[in-house]
Design an enzyme around this catalytic site. Structure first.
Site, PDB file in Angstrom:
ATOM      1  N   HIS A  98      -1.666   9.408   9.713  1.00 51.24           N
ATOM      2  CA  HIS A  98      -1.617   8.491   8.574  1.00 51.24           C
ATOM      3  C   HIS A  98      -0.630   7.399   8.978  1.00 51.24           C
ATOM      4  O   HIS A  98       0.391   7.680   9.601  1.00 51.24           O
ATOM      5  CB  HIS A  98      -1.181   9.249   7.329  1.00 51.24           C
ATOM      6  CG  HIS A  98      -2.108  10.396   7.018  1.00 51.24           C
ATOM      7  ND1 HIS A  98      -2.822  10.489   5.863  1.00 51.24           N
ATOM      8  CD2 HIS A  98      -2.456  11.477   7.764  1.00 51.24           C
ATOM      9  CE1 HIS A  98      -3.566  11.584   5.892  1.00 51.24           C
ATOM     10  NE2 HIS A  98      -3.364  12.202   7.036  1.00 51.24           N
ATOM     11  N   HIS A 129      -6.821   3.812   6.849  1.00 52.19           N
ATOM     12  CA  HIS A 129      -5.798   3.588   7.868  1.00 52.19           C
ATOM     13  C   HIS A 129      -6.126   2.431   8.810  1.00 52.19           C
ATOM     14  O   HIS A 129      -5.963   2.557  10.028  1.00 52.19           O
ATOM     15  CB  HIS A 129      -5.572   4.875   8.678  1.00 52.19           C
ATOM     16  CG  HIS A 129      -5.077   6.010   7.848  1.00 52.19           C
ATOM     17  ND1 HIS A 129      -5.304   7.332   8.146  1.00 52.19           N
ATOM     18  CD2 HIS A 129      -4.350   6.020   6.704  1.00 52.19           C
ATOM     19  CE1 HIS A 129      -4.740   8.108   7.236  1.00 52.19           C
ATOM     20  NE2 HIS A 129      -4.160   7.335   6.339  1.00 52.19           N
ATOM     21  N   VAL A 140       1.553  10.979   2.862  1.00 52.39           N
ATOM     22  CA  VAL A 140       1.653  11.843   4.040  1.00 52.39           C
ATOM     23  C   VAL A 140       2.436  11.119   5.136  1.00 52.39           C
ATOM     24  O   VAL A 140       2.173   9.951   5.431  1.00 52.39           O
ATOM     25  CB  VAL A 140       0.248  12.218   4.557  1.00 52.39           C
ATOM     26  CG1 VAL A 140       0.343  12.986   5.873  1.00 52.39           C
ATOM     27  CG2 VAL A 140      -0.488  13.035   3.512  1.00 52.39           C
ATOM     28  N   THR A 163       0.824  -1.203   0.000  1.00 51.44           N
ATOM     29  CA  THR A 163       0.000   0.000   0.000  1.00 51.44           C
ATOM     30  C   THR A 163       0.866   1.264   0.000  1.00 51.44           C
ATOM     31  O   THR A 163       0.410   2.326  -0.433  1.00 51.44           O
ATOM     32  CB  THR A 163      -0.962  -0.028   1.193  1.00 51.44           C
ATOM     33  OG1 THR A 163      -1.649  -1.285   1.197  1.00 51.44           O
ATOM     34  CG2 THR A 163      -1.993   1.074   1.113  1.00 51.44           C
TER      35      THR A 163
HETATM   36  C1  LIG Z   1      -5.460   5.175  -0.839  1.00 56.49           C
HETATM   37  C2  LIG Z   1      -4.587   5.118   0.387  1.00 56.49           C
HETATM   38  C3  LIG Z   1      -3.961   6.263   0.830  1.00 56.49           C
HETATM   39  C4  LIG Z   1      -3.154   6.217   1.956  1.00 56.49           C
HETATM   40  N1  LIG Z   1      -2.489   7.351   2.296  1.00 56.49           N
HETATM   41  C5  LIG Z   1      -1.561   7.286   3.265  1.00 56.49           C
HETATM   42  C6  LIG Z   1      -0.743   8.405   3.524  1.00 56.49           C
HETATM   43  O1  LIG Z   1      -0.870   9.462   2.884  1.00 56.49           O
HETATM   44  N2  LIG Z   1       0.197   8.291   4.485  1.00 56.49           N
HETATM   45  C7  LIG Z   1       0.345   7.133   5.213  1.00 56.49           C
HETATM   46  O2  LIG Z   1       1.213   7.075   6.080  1.00 56.49           O
HETATM   47  N3  LIG Z   1      -0.439   6.073   5.005  1.00 56.49           N
HETATM   48  C8  LIG Z   1      -1.360   6.105   4.031  1.00 56.49           C
HETATM   49  N4  LIG Z   1      -2.106   4.996   3.763  1.00 56.49           N
HETATM   50  C9  LIG Z   1      -1.940   3.794   4.619  1.00 56.49           C
HETATM   51  C10 LIG Z   1      -0.576   3.092   4.493  1.00 56.49           C
HETATM   52  O3  LIG Z   1      -0.180   2.969   3.158  1.00 56.49           O
HETATM   53  C11 LIG Z   1      -0.625   1.731   5.195  1.00 56.49           C
HETATM   54  O4  LIG Z   1      -0.903   1.955   6.568  1.00 56.49           O
HETATM   55  C12 LIG Z   1       0.673   0.938   5.101  1.00 56.49           C
HETATM   56  O5  LIG Z   1       1.072   0.725   3.770  1.00 56.49           O
HETATM   57  C13 LIG Z   1       0.502  -0.409   5.802  1.00 56.49           C
HETATM   58  O6  LIG Z   1       1.681  -1.177   5.677  1.00 56.49           O
HETATM   59  P1  LIG Z   1       1.615  -2.771   5.839  1.00 56.49           P
HETATM   60  O7  LIG Z   1       3.006  -3.264   5.653  1.00 56.49           O
HETATM   61  O8  LIG Z   1       0.917  -3.095   7.088  1.00 56.49           O
HETATM   62  O9  LIG Z   1       0.661  -3.304   4.670  1.00 56.49           O
HETATM   63  P2  LIG Z   1       0.624  -3.055   3.104  1.00 56.49           P
HETATM   64  O10 LIG Z   1       1.349  -1.825   2.751  1.00 56.49           O
HETATM   65  O11 LIG Z   1      -0.795  -3.158   2.702  1.00 56.49           O
HETATM   66  O12 LIG Z   1       1.457  -4.271   2.490  1.00 56.49           O
HETATM   67  C14 LIG Z   1       0.985  -5.599   2.516  1.00 56.49           C
HETATM   68  C15 LIG Z   1       1.594  -6.373   1.357  1.00 56.49           C
HETATM   69  O13 LIG Z   1       1.278  -7.753   1.520  1.00 56.49           O
HETATM   70  C16 LIG Z   1       0.873  -8.289   0.279  1.00 56.49           C
HETATM   71  N5  LIG Z   1       0.003  -9.429   0.548  1.00 56.49           N
HETATM   72  C17 LIG Z   1      -1.254  -9.417   1.039  1.00 56.49           C
HETATM   73  N6  LIG Z   1      -1.728 -10.658   1.151  1.00 56.49           N
HETATM   74  C18 LIG Z   1      -0.748 -11.485   0.738  1.00 56.49           C
HETATM   75  C19 LIG Z   1      -0.660 -12.898   0.617  1.00 56.49           C
HETATM   76  N7  LIG Z   1      -1.673 -13.680   0.975  1.00 56.49           N
HETATM   77  N8  LIG Z   1       0.486 -13.429   0.128  1.00 56.49           N
HETATM   78  C20 LIG Z   1       1.533 -12.629  -0.236  1.00 56.49           C
HETATM   79  N9  LIG Z   1       1.480 -11.273  -0.154  1.00 56.49           N
HETATM   80  C21 LIG Z   1       0.354 -10.721   0.340  1.00 56.49           C
HETATM   81  C22 LIG Z   1       0.149  -7.149  -0.393  1.00 56.49           C
HETATM   82  O14 LIG Z   1       0.034  -7.351  -1.783  1.00 56.49           O
HETATM   83  C23 LIG Z   1       1.030  -5.970  -0.004  1.00 56.49           C
HETATM   84  O15 LIG Z   1       2.102  -5.830  -0.906  1.00 56.49           O
HETATM   85  C24 LIG Z   1      -2.972   5.007   2.682  1.00 56.49           C
HETATM   86  C25 LIG Z   1      -3.618   3.867   2.251  1.00 56.49           C
HETATM   87  C26 LIG Z   1      -4.413   3.906   1.115  1.00 56.49           C
HETATM   88  C27 LIG Z   1      -5.104   2.658   0.662  1.00 56.49           C
END
Ligand SMILES: Cc1cc2nc3c(=O)[nH]c(=O)nc-3n(C[C@H](O)[C@H](O)[C@H](O)COP(=O)(O)OP(=O)(O)OC[C@H]3O[C@@H](n4cnc5c(N)ncnc54)[C@H](O)[C@@H]3O)c2cc1C
Ligand SMILES: *[C@@H]1O[C@H](CO)[C@@H](O)[C@H](O)[C@H]1NC(C)=O
Ligand SMILES: *[C@@H]1O[C@H](CO)[C@@H](O)[C@H](O)[C@H]1NC(C)=O
Ligand SMILES: *[C@@H]1O[C@H](CO)[C@@H](O)[C@H](O)[C@H]1NC(C)=O
Ligand SMILES: *[C@@H]1O[C@H](CO)[C@@H](O)[C@H](O)[C@H]1NC(C)=O
Ligand SMILES: *[C@@H]1O[C@H](CO)[C@@H](O)[C@H](O)[C@H]1NC(C)=O
Ligand SMILES: *[C@@H]1O[C@H](CO)[C@@H](O)[C@H](O)[C@H]1NC(C)=O
Ligand SMILES: *[C@@H]1O[C@H](CO)[C@@H](O)[C@H](O)[C@H]1NC(C)=O
Ligand SMILES: *[C@@H]1O[C@H](CO)[C@@H](O)[C@H](O)[C@H]1NC(C)=O
Ligand SMILES: *[C@@H]1O[C@H](CO)[C@@H](O)[C@H](O)[C@H]1NC(C)=O
Length: 595
Positions: free
Chosen positions: A565, A521, A123, A116
């Protein structure tokens, strides 16, 4: 790796990160110490830090593909075009939301390298001291508080100076930033026509809208310069942790289009969950792999609980009807989903110096893209806003007579403003000011669950947006506060009309229910809790309770949503997680072995 080998590799592979990503699973090594699932901020950070030790082999499995060279991903301003329902999105919607008149807003989640963080709006905000101290209180572990986490926030960060070279003294506090980390953070690199007016309001109405020099210092109330995940004019995502130099490490393998269905135990011990069953390629066969030490789930706040449930870790009352054998009856899995919500108020303005022009004038957009390509300057180097405000309901607001304050503390915001000089998508004509108003200390809690025994079926996402009356109230009072902001003299003559007349409480509440969306979020769906707590999914060491060999490192472990965020929090959590894991295997991570 020896220096000569590394130079040879980097000269053949320079810039071609795809070349050091495995072509397919035939190239997998015999064994890996750690298998990390998901290449977002949680997984990419963890995989990078663990492979600093050349004694350790790590395999990173990502469900999606690579996205190198995708213009919309690299150009910060184009972030708004990346979701929903694109090649980089999982394309989810929520279940019908009662608080939103039954609507089902989209619930984007990134797929592919960067997760994501490759599609978000950049931000960079950490939340307040009391937000992060709440993690320490909920986990019973002081190390998870602000003072313990600040070094990790700073470790992940590469603060860089804005591309327009302006003097940023007074726009941030250098002492709370890291300059040697991996993810780029900067203040805006291109002035916008409304910047001076926004700043003038802080001078004109300092009681209600004080200037905040640095919203990432632990204090965030007021109006300040936005900090965004930008490195020299280019989006900085968790792909920074998978840059060519890191992918060139012989002990780090990345397999794309590898979607994990579930974690699996060993023959001897069903709760020793060091195995993964994954789909090998799009529509490929399922296969199993076992890690020598651990599986680390970093699939994000939606997919991590889904993988756990399909593995038999979840509420028996959900799993049993789906005929998923219950390995561990834990009703907390998927619960406590917390998300931000809000909607925008939009004004037509008496100016044509807004970003609306770039969205409807292809030749203008083309010339800005050419400029960005030429030297990474111009209006496209920033995200949607140059300023952000974090504000509270007043101490004497009548709502406190019958409602407990859901904020983590008295200096943590109830609502947020994003000051946007234009609206996306825009209208055929006219110029606009857009003000998204978000409830950032929500009381509503929802959940993620499954409704199928097929591990690849879409989950049910029910954030229960606006289910707590205080959340609606925060957005309503936020909108009224926004109306006071635009009524300041600093805007004299600027606004032509609001696109929607919002006067009575009833009008505002109807507007909110019809227009509110998720602010994207979600956290807390596999939350940390004290080791001996009856609730929660992982302990303060991030190991899944009741199991061995399985850890979670992503937004789902965050036990309380900060008024921020969320990606900054996840980078910080993952930096700390890497140190926790290193400490658990001193024989593998002795300092002499650092690559
Ligand atoms: C439209 C949008 C705008 C946002 N704007 C902001 C912002 O401005 N600033 C900010 O700080 N945050 C923002 N966020 C939130 C932020 O991006 C997330 O909180 C953050 O990316 C979460 O990180 P993560 O590692 O938990 O998960 P993710 O970034 O979601 O990564 C998870 C990964 O796991 C992979 N995955 C999932 N299931 C499987 C599976 N079964 N097998 C293998 N791989 C898998 C996915 O494809 C993905 O690549 C936004 C989110 C969105 C959707
Ligand atoms: C896997 O990649 C190798 C090259 O690295 C190639 O020779 C082989 O044909 C590929 N196999 C499949 C099934 O695509
Ligand atoms: C989401 O929808 C887009 C557009 O239809 C598609 O290209 C993409 O593959 C979908 N995502 C997933 C994970 O299926
Ligand atoms: C930037 O501005 C500050 C204060 O306004 C000033 O002290 C400093 O010298 C300036 N820096 C540069 C490089 O001009
Ligand atoms: C993976 O292992 C589990 C547990 O042993 C087994 O049930 C499953 O069938 C295996 N999957 C494959 C594709 O071999
Ligand atoms: C949700 O989190 C709170 C702490 O914030 C905890 O008390 C409660 O038990 C959790 N609920 C579930 C179902 O895990
Ligand atoms: C903006 O307004 C000015 C003055 O009215 C005009 O000269 C100019 O052409 C306009 N620019 C655009 C992009 O509409
Ligand atoms: C960047 O390129 C644009 C034209 O594409 C030019 O106007 C501008 O001066 C350049 N900026 C720098 C800092 O080189
Ligand atoms: C709580 O207070 C608010 C604000 O005064 C009011 O609108 C609401 O009706 C009250 N709710 C209850 C249940 O008393
Ligand atoms: C769950 O699945 C069943 C069977 O497919 C379906 O009838 C039901 O509507 C689904 N429930 C939800 C909330 O989607």
């Amino acid at each position: 790796m020896k220096l000569c080998q590394r130079l040879a590799l980097s000269s053949t592979l320079a810039g071609l990160s795809a070349a050091v990503i495995l072509q397919n699973s035939s190239q997998l090594k015999e064994s890996y110490d750690f298998i990390v699932v998901g290449a977002g901020p949680g997984g990419a950070t963890t995989a990078n830090r663990l492979t600093e030790s050349s004694n350790v082999n790590v395999l990173l499995l990502e469900a999606g593909g690579a996205n190198d060279g995708e213009l919309a991903i690299d150009v910060p301003q184009l972030c708004v075009t990346l979701t929903p329902n694109t090649a980089w999105d999982w394309n989810f919607t929520t279940v019908p939301q009662e608080g939103l008149n039954g609507r089902t807003p989209s619930f984007p989640r990134g797929i592919g390298l960067g997760g994501t963080s490759a599609v978000n709006c950049l931000v960079y905000t950490r939340g307040t001291r009391s937000d992060i101290d709440a993690w320490a209180a909920l986990t019973g572990d002081d190390a998870w508080g602000w003072d313990g986490m600040l070094p990790y926030f700073m470790k992940s960060e590469k603060f860089n100076f804005p591309v327009d070279g302006h003097n940023i003294t007074g726009q941030y506090l250098p002492e709370v930033h890291g300059f040697d980390g991996l993810i780029g953070v900067s203040v805006p690199g291109a002035a916008r026509a409304i910047d001076d007016r926004v700043m003038a309001v802080t001078a004109e109405l300092p009681d209600e809208f004080p200037f905040q020099i640095d919203m990432n210092s632990g204090e965030h109330l007021g109006v300040g310069w936005a900090q965004a995940l930008v490195d020299s004019g280019v989006r900085s995502s968790s792909k920074a942790y998978l840059a060519p130099d890191y992918l060139a490490r012989p002990n780090l393998d990345v397999l794309l289009y590898a979607r994990v269905a579930r974690v699996v135990g060993s023959d001897e011990d069903a709760l020793d969950l060091r195995g993964v069953e994954f789909q090998d390629g799009v529509d490929g066969e399922l296969r199993n792999l076992t890690a020598g030490k651990e599986v680390i789930l970093s699939a994000g706040a939606v997919h991590t609980p889904v993988i756990l449930m399909h593995s038999g870790i979840g509420d028996a009352e959900v799993l049993t009807p789906l005929e998923i054998p219950v390995l561990l009856d834990n009703p907390s899995v998927g619960q406590n989903l917390t998300d931000h919500v809000g909607c925008s108020i939009t004004y037509e303005v008496n100016s044509n110096k807004t970003l609306d022009n770039i969205w409807r004038d292809d030749s203008l957009m083309d010339s800005l893209i050419a400029q960005w390509k030429a030297n990474k300057t111009g209006l496209l180097v920033d995200t949607s806003e140059n300023h952000i405000a974090w504000l509270r309901l007043p101490e004497d607001d009548p709502i406190w007579e019958n409602t407990t304050d859901p904020a983590s503390g008295p200096t943590t915001a109830h609502f947020e403003f994003l000051f946007q000089n234009g609206v996306y998508p825009t209208q055929d004509s006219g110029n606009y000011f857009n003000l998204p108003v978000g409830a950032v200390s929500p009381a509503s809690r929802g959940f993620i669950t499954i409704n199928s025994s097929d591990p690849f079926a879409a989950p049910l996402i029910d954030p229960r947006l606006l289910s707590a009356p205080i959340d609606l109230y925060m957005v309503r009072q936020g909108i009224r506060t926004g109306q006071r902001f635009v009524a300041a003299q600093a805007w004299d003559g600027y606004f032509v009309r609001p696109l929607v007349d919002l006067e009575t409480d009833e009008q505002i509440d109807d507007y909110i229910r019809e227009n509110t969306v998720s602010f994207f979020h979600p956290v807390a769906t596999a939350a940390m809790s004290p080791a001996d707590a009856a609730w929660g999914v992982v302990g303060p060491d991030l190991l899944v309770k009741g199991t061995t060999g399985l850890r979670v490192v992503d937004a789902s472990v965050v036990p309380r949503l900060p008024a921020a965020h969320t990606s900054a929090a996840v980078y910080g959590v993952a930096e700390k997680a890497a140190d926790i894991i290193k400490a658990a295997y001193p024989e593998l991570f002795a300092s002499a072995a650092q690559a």
